[in-house]
Scaffold this active site. Structure first.
Site: not given
Lengths: 289, 209
Positions: B86, B190, B192
């Site tokens: 990001c 993202h 994660e």
């Protein structure tokens, strides 16, 4: 194509997830970290953790508990309640929160709200807007004083936008815990007032509520608290039903429930006996990532 | 190499969602640490530059901690694999227009600009979007049919097509979803926060390093 999001709201009171009814009555559900673990496994798109007791009792967010929750959460986690400074936001992001939700802070200290957006980016800031119908018009409402704010809805929303909000969480107080479906009328009005993404909250009963919402409005996301907690695989089954109507949402698992009978409340029914008798079992190896 | 012998460093520059990334990498079973120290970064097999926040604050913090010099040595000279996430990807660019014009690390030639949708679409671009993978990249080698990831950004990376490994469609635009140049990778979404797809991406990035 950008999918529309299904968000689970955890209403947390004194560190316990509760069912909330009309902002007044609360029934206990369980530990936040366990609720999050299940919601994550069932393929939720995002989790909004809202601590409703922190601000009213003048407490800070419970950072240790947020850390525990974040450990089980592989989808975005937004956290609200008890945020009063930039330092709180910093600690929350370090505890695993991706976004923060502010509400009362907008009235208490709008400068802090602005600096959250400046320091952490707009995408980090969700502003929660409580609305209630006063006669024929919708007005912004203040949950702590349980009174209307002295602004009209459009003014208030443009103010929220100026402060740098990245998303607007619209909560209809009258629909909270009512299972009457989302307030489509209000959302249609609000979507014309703003260009930032809208999350609708309040009143969801089942997959039908989300289908209505996505069909009749352009909102980006639908959120619900109560109904996800009470049935096994609730998220997955709800999303599968939405996608049978239109492929609006993301399915994390292969289970699409296409051949399953579902009752009018969106609950899975048992398959017919002769279907069950002739079922062939297929072994699906669990993927190790 | 066995999982547990692989060391992954997550860069700490006071901003960013280090905890979520740490959590995901730990879940995959690697040795992982959050650090800004030269010695520790030098020991790592792979480096991740996370990011949630505003560009200016981030780059200032990176320069103050001399991470720009450290990364130049470890990533550009020693060719250690780097994954920017990001804002971490945007920091790889030459410049960003977020709240003024700011210099980035300049690891991948490109500029970061505000998203201006052609059709009616909200900014930030937030939610799960499908990728169009246009260049075979090892970070995508473990994906299955589903190619959606979680995005949340108001600015986007503009660069030459040779560096673009995937795009996504939003508001009538084709936004750069990931970039790649030799050992340097950047993803706008993202991983994660993208559930299993995200974990598959991390695994592929680390295993192929």
């Amino acid at each position: 194509m950008l999918k529309r999001r299904i968000i689970a709201v955890l209403t947390v009171k004194d560190d316990i997830v509760v069912q909330s009814i009309g902002f007044q009555k609360y029934l206990p559900i369980g530990k936040p970290e366990i609720a999050v673990e299940f919601l994550n496994k069932w393929g939720i798109d995002e989790i909004a953790y809202n601590d409703i007791s922190a601000t009213s009792k003048g407490k800070k967010p419970n950072f240790e508990l947020i850390k525990k929750v974040a450990k089980k959460c592989f989808v975005p986690l937004a956290v609200g309640g008890g945020i009063s400074s930039l330092e709180d936001v910093r600690k929350l992001t370090q505890s695993g929160a991706d976004k923060v939700i502010v509400n009362n802070l907008l009235l208490q200290n709008p400068d802090v709200v602005k600096s959250i957006a400046e320091n952490f980016g707009n995408q980090c800031l969700i502003v929660s807007l409580d609305i209630k119908k006063d006669g024929q018009t919708y007005k912004p409402y203040h949950y702590l004083t349980q009174k209307y704010l002295p602004y009209n809805l459009q003014e208030w929303i443009s103010r929220i936008e100026t402060l740098g909000a990245g998303e607007l969480l619209v909560n209809n107080v009258d629909r909270d815990g009512s299972y009457q479906g989302f307030d489509i009328e209000a959302l249609k009005i609000i979507q014309n007032f703003t260009s930032i993404p809208i999350i609708a909250l309040g009143g969801a009963k089942n997959a039908r509520s989300f289908i209505e919402l996505f069909e009749q409005t352009q909102v980006d996301a639908g959120a619900a608290g109560n109904f996800f907690h009470f049935t096994e695989h609730s998220v997955n089954i709800c999303k599968a039903q939405i996608n049978q109507f239109q492929p609006w949402v993301r399915l994390e698992t292969n289970a699409n429930y296409q051949d399953n009978p579902i009752d009018t409340n969106g609950r899975l029914l048992k398959k017919e006996d002769d279907i069950l008798e002739h079922l062939l079992f297929v072994k699906i190896e669990k993927e190790i990532i | 190499m066995k999982y547990k012998n692989i060391q992954v460093a997550i860069i700490d520059y006071d901003l960013g969602n280090t905890y979520s990334v740490l959590n995901a990498i730990e879940f995959l079973g690697y040795k992982v640490f959050v650090t800004s120290e030269y010695e520790k970064l030098k020991k790592a097999n792979a480096i991740i530059l996370p990011g949630v926040g505003a560009f200016e604050a981030a780059i200032k913090s990176i320069v103050r901690k001399e991470l720009d010099k450290i990364l130049t040595e470890l990533v550009l000279q020693e060719q250690k694999p780097l994954l920017g996430i990001c804002l971490g990807m945007q920091l790889l660019a030459n410049t960003s227009e977020e709240n003024g014009l700011h210099q980035g690390l300049g690891f991948i030639e490109g500029n970061v600009k505000k998203i201006t949708p052609k059709s009616k679409a909200a900014v930030p671009h937030v939610g799960w979007n499908d990728l169009n993978i246009i260049q075979n990249s090892k970070i995508y080698s473990r994906l299955k049919d589903s190619k959606n990831f979680y995005f949340d950004h108001s600015y986007h990376f503009e660069c030459e097509s040779q560096y673009i490994s995937a795009t996504c469609n939003y508001g009538g635009l084709s936004l750069v979803a990931s970039v790649q140049k030799n050992n340097i990778f950047g993803v706008q979404f993202h991983p994660e926060k993208s559930q299993n797809n995200g974990l598959r991406l991390f695994r592929a990035f680390i295993e192929n390093s």
